[in-house]
Design a protein around this motif. Structure first.
Motif, PDB file in Angstrom:
ATOM      1  N   LEU A 180      12.010 -41.261 -30.752  1.00 68.09           N
ATOM      2  CA  LEU A 180      13.229 -40.447 -30.705  1.00 68.09           C
ATOM      3  C   LEU A 180      13.061 -39.216 -29.816  1.00 68.09           C
ATOM      4  N   LEU A 181      11.893 -38.585 -29.870  1.00 70.24           N
ATOM      5  CA  LEU A 181      11.653 -37.423 -29.007  1.00 70.24           C
ATOM      6  C   LEU A 181      11.597 -37.824 -27.539  1.00 70.24           C
ATOM      7  N   PHE A 182      11.025 -38.985 -27.249  1.00 75.13           N
ATOM      8  CA  PHE A 182      10.994 -39.464 -25.875  1.00 75.13           C
ATOM      9  C   PHE A 182      12.413 -39.778 -25.388  1.00 75.13           C
ATOM     10  N   ALA A 183      13.237 -40.367 -26.271  1.00 78.76           N
ATOM     11  CA  ALA A 183      14.630 -40.639 -25.914  1.00 78.76           C
ATOM     12  C   ALA A 183      15.384 -39.331 -25.694  1.00 78.76           C
ATOM     13  N   TRP A 184      15.099 -38.309 -26.499  1.00 80.65           N
ATOM     14  CA  TRP A 184      15.728 -37.002 -26.336  1.00 80.65           C
ATOM     15  C   TRP A 184      15.343 -36.381 -24.994  1.00 80.65           C
ATOM     16  N   PHE A 185      14.075 -36.546 -24.629  1.00 80.53           N
ATOM     17  CA  PHE A 185      13.612 -36.067 -23.327  1.00 80.53           C
ATOM     18  C   PHE A 185      14.347 -36.776 -22.191  1.00 80.53           C
ATOM     19  N   LEU A 186      14.444 -38.099 -22.264  1.00 81.16           N
ATOM     20  CA  LEU A 186      15.122 -38.855 -21.215  1.00 81.16           C
ATOM     21  C   LEU A 186      16.603 -38.511 -21.148  1.00 81.16           C
ATOM     22  N   TYR A 187      17.233 -38.303 -22.294  1.00 81.74           N
ATOM     23  CA  TYR A 187      18.645 -37.937 -22.322  1.00 81.74           C
ATOM     24  C   TYR A 187      18.864 -36.595 -21.616  1.00 81.74           C
ATOM     25  N   GLY A 188      18.039 -35.627 -21.944  1.00 80.41           N
ATOM     26  CA  GLY A 188      18.185 -34.318 -21.308  1.00 80.41           C
ATOM     27  C   GLY A 188      17.896 -34.349 -19.822  1.00 80.41           C
ATOM     28  N   TRP A 189      16.921 -35.141 -19.435  1.00 82.54           N
ATOM     29  CA  TRP A 189      16.505 -35.169 -18.028  1.00 82.54           C
ATOM     30  C   TRP A 189      17.447 -35.998 -17.164  1.00 82.54           C
ATOM     31  N   LEU A 190      17.806 -37.183 -17.637  1.00 81.69           N
ATOM     32  CA  LEU A 190      18.575 -38.112 -16.804  1.00 81.69           C
ATOM     33  C   LEU A 190      20.088 -37.995 -17.001  1.00 81.69           C
ATOM     34  N   VAL A 191      20.548 -37.805 -18.229  1.00 82.51           N
ATOM     35  CA  VAL A 191      21.984 -37.776 -18.488  1.00 82.51           C
ATOM     36  C   VAL A 191      22.537 -36.368 -18.263  1.00 82.51           C
ATOM     37  N   GLN A 192      21.897 -35.381 -18.876  1.00 77.51           N
ATOM     38  CA  GLN A 192      22.381 -34.014 -18.727  1.00 77.51           C
ATOM     39  C   GLN A 192      21.903 -33.380 -17.420  1.00 77.51           C
ATOM     40  N   GLN A 193      20.971 -34.006 -16.760  1.00 73.05           N
ATOM     41  CA  GLN A 193      20.399 -33.569 -15.487  1.00 73.05           C
ATOM     42  C   GLN A 193      19.831 -32.154 -15.570  1.00 73.05           C
ATOM     43  N   GLN A 194      19.117 -31.911 -16.659  1.00 69.41           N
ATOM     44  CA  GLN A 194      18.364 -30.672 -16.777  1.00 69.41           C
ATOM     45  C   GLN A 194      17.117 -30.809 -15.901  1.00 69.41           C
ATOM     46  N   GLY A 195      16.403 -29.735 -15.753  1.00 70.67           N
ATOM     47  CA  GLY A 195      15.145 -29.821 -15.038  1.00 70.67           C
ATOM     48  C   GLY A 195      14.112 -30.568 -15.861  1.00 70.67           C
ATOM     49  N   LEU A 196      13.099 -31.060 -15.190  1.00 68.73           N
ATOM     50  CA  LEU A 196      12.036 -31.813 -15.865  1.00 68.73           C
ATOM     51  C   LEU A 196      11.327 -30.936 -16.893  1.00 68.73           C
ATOM     52  N   VAL A 197      10.970 -29.728 -16.487  1.00 72.17           N
ATOM     53  CA  VAL A 197      10.244 -28.826 -17.380  1.00 72.17           C
ATOM     54  C   VAL A 197      11.118 -28.426 -18.572  1.00 72.17           C
ATOM     55  N   ALA A 198      12.401 -28.189 -18.342  1.00 75.02           N
ATOM     56  CA  ALA A 198      13.314 -27.832 -19.429  1.00 75.02           C
ATOM     57  C   ALA A 198      13.443 -28.979 -20.428  1.00 75.02           C
ATOM     58  N   SER A 199      13.491 -30.202 -19.945  1.00 74.95           N
ATOM     59  CA  SER A 199      13.599 -31.355 -20.842  1.00 74.95           C
ATOM     60  C   SER A 199      12.322 -31.555 -21.646  1.00 74.95           C
ATOM     61  N   ILE A 200      11.176 -31.360 -21.000  1.00 73.91           N
ATOM     62  CA  ILE A 200       9.906 -31.465 -21.721  1.00 73.91           C
ATOM     63  C   ILE A 200       9.829 -30.385 -22.796  1.00 73.91           C
ATOM     64  N   GLY A 201      10.205 -29.162 -22.434  1.00 76.48           N
ATOM     65  CA  GLY A 201      10.170 -28.066 -23.394  1.00 76.48           C
ATOM     66  C   GLY A 201      11.110 -28.265 -24.557  1.00 76.48           C
ATOM     67  N   GLU A 202      12.284 -28.797 -24.284  1.00 78.20           N
ATOM     68  CA  GLU A 202      13.249 -29.043 -25.354  1.00 78.20           C
ATOM     69  C   GLU A 202      12.747 -30.120 -26.307  1.00 78.20           C
ATOM     70  N   ALA A 203      12.186 -31.186 -25.774  1.00 79.85           N
ATOM     71  CA  ALA A 203      11.653 -32.253 -26.621  1.00 79.85           C
ATOM     72  C   ALA A 203      10.440 -31.760 -27.413  1.00 79.85           C
ATOM     73  N   ALA A 204       9.568 -30.992 -26.770  1.00 83.90           N
ATOM     74  CA  ALA A 204       8.388 -30.473 -27.472  1.00 83.90           C
ATOM     75  C   ALA A 204       8.806 -29.491 -28.567  1.00 83.90           C
ATOM     76  N   GLY A 205       9.753 -28.622 -28.270  1.00 79.33           N
ATOM     77  CA  GLY A 205      10.231 -27.681 -29.280  1.00 79.33           C
ATOM     78  C   GLY A 205      10.870 -28.382 -30.460  1.00 79.33           C
ATOM     79  N   SER A 206      11.630 -29.421 -30.178  1.00 80.43           N
ATOM     80  CA  SER A 206      12.239 -30.202 -31.264  1.00 80.43           C
ATOM     81  C   SER A 206      11.165 -30.872 -32.112  1.00 80.43           C
ATOM     82  N   GLY A 207      10.150 -31.407 -31.457  1.00 85.29           N
ATOM     83  CA  GLY A 207       9.048 -32.045 -32.188  1.00 85.29           C
ATOM     84  C   GLY A 207       8.297 -31.067 -33.071  1.00 85.29           C
TER      85      GLY A 207
END
Length: 72
Positions: free
Chosen positions: A27-54
């Motif tokens: 689920l965290l990996f899917a959240w990362f992909l959603y933020g990075w590919l769908v919302q088109q956030q930056g790579l680092v922002a998506s990693i940080g968001e997924a890590a913070g959620s985890g």
């Protein structure tokens, strides 16, 4: 003064716990992909968001585990 290996108690981890952590990882990996590919956030922002959620989920799991251990 180390821990004697004969006195060490190893508690096995249940299959449900392992499956729950694996599901959390997916689920965290899917959240990362959603933020990075769908919302088109930056790579680092998506990693940080997924890590913070985890980390937030693990803190919640730790608090619930502490409460359950204190009751029982």
């Amino acid at each position: 003064m180390g821990i004697d290996e004969r006195e060490r108690v190893v508690t096995p981890v249940s299959r449900l716990t392992v499956a729950s952590y694996a599901l959390l990882l997916v689920l965290l990996f899917a959240w990362f992909l959603y933020g990075w590919l769908v919302q088109q956030q930056g790579l680092v922002a998506s990693i940080g968001e997924a890590a913070g959620s985890g980390f937030a989920i693990l803190v919640i799991v730790s608090i619930v585990g502490s409460i359950r251990r204190a009751r029982g």
